[in-house]
Design a protein around this motif. Sequence first.
Motif, PDB file in Angstrom:
ATOM      1  N   ARG A  16       0.810  -1.221   0.000  1.00 14.96           N
ATOM      2  CA  ARG A  16       0.000   0.000   0.000  1.00 14.96           C
ATOM      3  C   ARG A  16       0.844   1.272   0.000  1.00 14.96           C
TER       4      ARG A  16
ATOM      5  N   ASP B 127       0.370   4.122  -2.608  1.00 15.47           N
ATOM      6  CA  ASP B 127      -0.857   4.925  -2.505  1.00 15.47           C
ATOM      7  C   ASP B 127      -0.582   6.283  -1.862  1.00 15.47           C
TER       8      ASP B 127
ATOM      9  N   HIS C 123      -6.491  -2.138   3.469  1.00 12.85           N
ATOM     10  CA  HIS C 123      -5.431  -1.258   2.980  1.00 12.85           C
ATOM     11  C   HIS C 123      -4.575  -0.583   4.053  1.00 12.85           C
TER      12      HIS C 123
ATOM     13  N   THR D 259     -13.989   1.563 -10.932  1.00 13.48           N
ATOM     14  CA  THR D 259     -14.881   0.948  -9.937  1.00 13.48           C
ATOM     15  C   THR D 259     -15.895   0.001 -10.572  1.00 13.48           C
TER      16      THR D 259
ATOM     17  N   SER E 136      -8.489   1.903  -5.323  1.00 16.59           N
ATOM     18  CA  SER E 136      -8.584   2.728  -4.131  1.00 16.59           C
ATOM     19  C   SER E 136      -8.624   4.181  -4.566  1.00 16.59           C
TER      20      SER E 136
ATOM     21  N   ILE F 131      -8.301   8.066  -2.822  1.00 16.78           N
ATOM     22  CA  ILE F 131      -7.927   8.801  -1.615  1.00 16.78           C
ATOM     23  C   ILE F 131      -8.123  10.288  -1.869  1.00 16.78           C
TER      24      ILE F 131
END
Length: 175
Positions: free
Chosen positions: A42, A45, A112, A157, A164, A166
């Motif tokens: 992760r 990210d 995550h 999606t 993910s 953010i």
Amino acid sequence: MRPAPGEVLHFSEDPAIERFAPHVAATAQQPEAYVWAVDAARAPDYWFPRQCPRAMAWVTPDTLDADRERICGPGGGERVHAIEFGWLDALRTTRLYAYRFAASEFRPFGAHAQVAEATVVPLGPPEPVGDLVECHARAGIQLRVLANLWAFWDGVTASTMGFSGIRLRNAAPRP
């Protein structure tokens, strides 16, 4: 910049944090106080300015070839991150630091994150992450700069890719 085995990382633009106390983040969806960190998978990210909205997608064992081709493109690797043009200068100029912690002080939280429920002290001084664009390049992660994230996000999606998002609340409005 990834953690070594047995470590997790916390990324920050502040290079002067000496200890991390659990707190309830302003955007938290749970009432418990935590110190947040990430594992090696992760870490990419968080190779962004903190407030930068980003949409990320990666190939999973369940990803269909058609989705991989549509999202990553021909020969596009296994992971893609997208930001908006309005954040490109910040991505190029933000100084980001990684704090290393013993993974044994944390537990998994969702798919995550890693969390600690007690105050933790870094294993050493924070390390400069360096050029954030170069971090993506060295890791073989596509970095896309888009006028607006929403079409990409909607496509990701609706796919069989892992994904993910953010700080999407900071993205430009949907067209």
